[in-house]
Design a protein around this motif. Structure first.
Motif, PDB file in Angstrom:
ATOM      1  N   THR A 209       9.530  15.402  19.262  1.00  0.00           N
ATOM      2  CA  THR A 209       8.540  15.414  18.190  1.00  0.00           C
ATOM      3  C   THR A 209       7.161  15.725  18.756  1.00  0.00           C
ATOM      4  N   ARG A 210       6.871  15.230  19.946  1.00  0.00           N
ATOM      5  CA  ARG A 210       5.603  15.515  20.617  1.00  0.00           C
ATOM      6  C   ARG A 210       5.368  17.014  20.734  1.00  0.00           C
ATOM      7  N   THR A 211       6.384  17.729  21.208  1.00  0.00           N
ATOM      8  CA  THR A 211       6.259  19.173  21.388  1.00  0.00           C
ATOM      9  C   THR A 211       5.899  19.865  20.078  1.00  0.00           C
ATOM     10  N   ALA A 212       6.590  19.492  19.014  1.00  0.00           N
ATOM     11  CA  ALA A 212       6.334  20.119  17.716  1.00  0.00           C
ATOM     12  C   ALA A 212       4.947  19.776  17.190  1.00  0.00           C
ATOM     13  N   VAL A 213       4.551  18.511  17.340  1.00  0.00           N
ATOM     14  CA  VAL A 213       3.258  18.077  16.794  1.00  0.00           C
ATOM     15  C   VAL A 213       2.095  18.722  17.541  1.00  0.00           C
ATOM     16  N   LEU A 214       2.198  18.875  18.849  1.00  0.00           N
ATOM     17  CA  LEU A 214       1.129  19.526  19.601  1.00  0.00           C
ATOM     18  C   LEU A 214       0.979  20.989  19.171  1.00  0.00           C
ATOM     19  N   ARG A 215       2.095  21.647  18.927  1.00  0.00           N
ATOM     20  CA  ARG A 215       2.019  23.033  18.438  1.00  0.00           C
ATOM     21  C   ARG A 215       1.392  23.087  17.053  1.00  0.00           C
ATOM     22  N   LEU A 216       1.795  22.171  16.178  1.00  0.00           N
ATOM     23  CA  LEU A 216       1.225  22.134  14.829  1.00  0.00           C
ATOM     24  C   LEU A 216      -0.271  21.836  14.869  1.00  0.00           C
ATOM     25  N   ALA A 217      -0.677  20.968  15.780  1.00  0.00           N
ATOM     26  CA  ALA A 217      -2.095  20.636  15.916  1.00  0.00           C
ATOM     27  C   ALA A 217      -2.899  21.857  16.326  1.00  0.00           C
ATOM     28  N   GLN A 218      -2.389  22.617  17.265  1.00  0.00           N
ATOM     29  CA  GLN A 218      -3.094  23.817  17.703  1.00  0.00           C
ATOM     30  C   GLN A 218      -3.158  24.856  16.598  1.00  0.00           C
ATOM     31  N   GLU A 219      -2.059  24.975  15.845  1.00  0.00           N
ATOM     32  CA  GLU A 219      -2.053  25.915  14.720  1.00  0.00           C
ATOM     33  C   GLU A 219      -3.044  25.498  13.639  1.00  0.00           C
ATOM     34  N   ALA A 220      -3.314  24.184  13.556  1.00  0.00           N
ATOM     35  CA  ALA A 220      -4.278  23.670  12.578  1.00  0.00           C
ATOM     36  C   ALA A 220      -5.704  23.679  13.135  1.00  0.00           C
ATOM     37  N   GLN A 221      -5.902  24.378  14.254  1.00  0.00           N
ATOM     38  CA  GLN A 221      -7.228  24.553  14.878  1.00  0.00           C
ATOM     39  C   GLN A 221      -7.788  23.269  15.481  1.00  0.00           C
ATOM     40  N   LEU A 222      -6.905  22.359  15.858  1.00  0.00           N
ATOM     41  CA  LEU A 222      -7.343  21.182  16.599  1.00  0.00           C
ATOM     42  C   LEU A 222      -7.373  21.508  18.089  1.00  0.00           C
ATOM     43  N   ARG A 223      -8.294  20.912  18.779  1.00  0.00           N
ATOM     44  CA  ARG A 223      -8.327  21.030  20.234  1.00  0.00           C
ATOM     45  C   ARG A 223      -7.380  19.973  20.805  1.00  0.00           C
ATOM     46  N   VAL A 224      -6.511  20.383  21.723  1.00  0.00           N
ATOM     47  CA  VAL A 224      -5.528  19.461  22.312  1.00  0.00           C
ATOM     48  C   VAL A 224      -5.844  19.257  23.788  1.00  0.00           C
ATOM     49  N   GLU A 225      -5.974  18.007  24.193  1.00  0.00           N
ATOM     50  CA  GLU A 225      -6.175  17.655  25.592  1.00  0.00           C
ATOM     51  C   GLU A 225      -5.007  16.783  26.047  1.00  0.00           C
ATOM     52  N   GLU A 226      -4.293  17.250  27.053  1.00  0.00           N
ATOM     53  CA  GLU A 226      -3.200  16.459  27.624  1.00  0.00           C
ATOM     54  C   GLU A 226      -3.734  15.792  28.886  1.00  0.00           C
ATOM     55  N   ARG A 227      -4.065  14.514  28.766  1.00  0.00           N
ATOM     56  CA  ARG A 227      -4.677  13.754  29.867  1.00  0.00           C
ATOM     57  C   ARG A 227      -4.536  12.269  29.587  1.00  0.00           C
ATOM     58  N   PRO A 228      -4.759  11.438  30.601  1.00  0.00           N
ATOM     59  CA  PRO A 228      -4.711   9.994  30.370  1.00  0.00           C
ATOM     60  C   PRO A 228      -5.901   9.524  29.530  1.00  0.00           C
ATOM     61  N   PHE A 229      -5.706   8.421  28.821  1.00  0.00           N
ATOM     62  CA  PHE A 229      -6.824   7.760  28.138  1.00  0.00           C
ATOM     63  C   PHE A 229      -6.625   6.249  28.242  1.00  0.00           C
ATOM     64  N   THR A 230      -7.722   5.531  28.132  1.00  0.00           N
ATOM     65  CA  THR A 230      -7.683   4.072  28.264  1.00  0.00           C
ATOM     66  C   THR A 230      -7.547   3.409  26.900  1.00  0.00           C
ATOM     67  N   ILE A 231      -7.238   2.129  26.916  1.00  0.00           N
ATOM     68  CA  ILE A 231      -7.208   1.361  25.676  1.00  0.00           C
ATOM     69  C   ILE A 231      -8.604   1.342  25.042  1.00  0.00           C
ATOM     70  N   GLU A 232      -9.635   1.229  25.873  1.00  0.00           N
ATOM     71  CA  GLU A 232     -11.010   1.200  25.357  1.00  0.00           C
ATOM     72  C   GLU A 232     -11.359   2.516  24.678  1.00  0.00           C
ATOM     73  N   GLU A 233     -10.933   3.631  25.259  1.00  0.00           N
ATOM     74  CA  GLU A 233     -11.183   4.918  24.612  1.00  0.00           C
ATOM     75  C   GLU A 233     -10.436   5.012  23.291  1.00  0.00           C
ATOM     76  N   ALA A 234      -9.224   4.490  23.262  1.00  0.00           N
ATOM     77  CA  ALA A 234      -8.443   4.504  22.026  1.00  0.00           C
ATOM     78  C   ALA A 234      -9.106   3.654  20.943  1.00  0.00           C
ATOM     79  N   GLN A 235      -9.641   2.513  21.341  1.00  0.00           N
ATOM     80  CA  GLN A 235     -10.285   1.632  20.369  1.00  0.00           C
ATOM     81  C   GLN A 235     -11.548   2.247  19.760  1.00  0.00           C
ATOM     82  N   SER A 236     -12.176   3.152  20.481  1.00  0.00           N
ATOM     83  CA  SER A 236     -13.388   3.790  19.968  1.00  0.00           C
ATOM     84  C   SER A 236     -13.107   5.147  19.323  1.00  0.00           C
ATOM     85  N   ALA A 237     -11.828   5.544  19.268  1.00  0.00           N
ATOM     86  CA  ALA A 237     -11.471   6.832  18.672  1.00  0.00           C
ATOM     87  C   ALA A 237     -11.583   6.782  17.153  1.00  0.00           C
ATOM     88  N   ASP A 238     -11.551   7.956  16.528  1.00  0.00           N
ATOM     89  CA  ASP A 238     -11.571   8.046  15.068  1.00  0.00           C
ATOM     90  C   ASP A 238     -10.204   7.716  14.471  1.00  0.00           C
TER      91      ASP A 238
END
Length: 285
Positions: A209-238
């Motif tokens: 599902t990850r593979t499909a969703v990342l492709r759909l995100a790019q097709e929807a003009q979202l910027r995709v970053e494949e990298r680590p993130f912290t819990i603190e970064e997640a808590q401050s995300a939209d």
């Protein structure tokens, strides 16, 4: 009395009460087994080719022989869906190395192949997806080859129980200060127009599902970053969400008790869920 499910065991379709595997099977003794779960929508299989490709990789990484061709597996899946009248649900497939006297060395025996179905009538109209889920963070204490989809699921099970005890829906696992993945799903955050998820490697499972969703995100003009993130970064995300074959795209609205964004499912997550279900239905076989 409800009808018994028909399951598949080593070439035979049998009622679940009659399904048997040897006590010497290495899947039972050593978790020496791999598995896949394919979703069923409207009686058809979602992302089947992706699941069989990942199954082949898992078997190869463990030097385990394949019990059937892709065409044979497709026929078995379809037969089980038909015999059990599955409209929305899943097909679980497991391959173990087979049955042999207990020994740590790999035996030269035929593999064991088991498949069964489960009904999931709320795959699309999921209450959890509608309200959003809460997660807690826990240490990632699994083995180091999480890219192989094995049946070694005790720690993920413990993680789900930790979440339940904390009044949450699931847990995100953290290693060396950053999120790896959920107990049975891949993890994502969204900030502005950017979607972030952990890069592939032995630390996480390469979700179909990850593979499909990342492709759909790019097709929807979202910027995709494949990298680590912290819990603190997640808590401050939209926004935040998970993906898996059985949850599709499901929003996360709270992490360790802190609300994410507006504290409800966000528009990007909801749109990606809609796109995934729409495309999945069109491409289902």
């Amino acid at each position: 009395m409800s009808m018994s499910r028909i399951v598949y065991v080593n070439g035979a379709y049998v009622p679940e009460e009659e399904a048997k595997v040897s006590v010497f099977d290495r899947g039972f003794l050593m978790a020496d087994a791999v598995y896949e779960v394919t979703s069923v929508l409207d009686g058809k299989l979602i992302d089947f080719e992706g699941h069989t490709a990942r199954l082949r990789r898992s078997l190869s990484e463990l030097e385990m022989p394949s019990p059937a061709t892709d065409e044979e597996l497709l026929a078995i899946h379809r037969e089980l869906v038909a015999r059990n009248g599955i409209h929305d649900g899943l097909v679980y497939l497991q391959v173990s190395r087979g049955a042999a006297d207990r020994d740590f060395a790999y035996p030269d025996v035929p593999p064991t192949l088991v498949l069964f179905t489960q009904e999931k009538p709320q795959l699309v109209d999921s209450p959890l997806a509608a309200r959003g889920m809460s997660v807690i963070s826990i240490p990632d204490q699994r083995w180091k080859r999480r890219d192989i989809k094995t049946t070694q699921l005790l720690y993920p099970s413990m993680g789900k129980m930790m979440a339940k005890a904390a009044g949450a829906d699931d847990a995100w696992m953290v290693e060396e200060g950053v999120v790896t993945e959920g107990t049975s799903n891949n993890a994502y955050i969204v900030t502005g127009n950017t979607l972030v998820t952990r890069q592939l490697g032995p630390e996480i499972l390469s979700g179909i599902t990850r593979t499909a969703v990342l492709r759909l995100a790019q097709e929807a003009q979202l910027r995709v970053e494949e990298r680590p993130f912290t819990i603190e970064e997640a808590q401050s995300a939209d926004e935040a969400f998970i993906t898996s074959a059985t949850t599709f795209v499901t929003p996360v609205v709270k992490i360790d008790g802190q609300g994410i964004g507006a504290g409800r499912p966000g528009p990007i997550t909801q749109r990606l869920r809609e796109l995934y279900i729409e495309e999945g239905r069109k491409a289902a076989i």
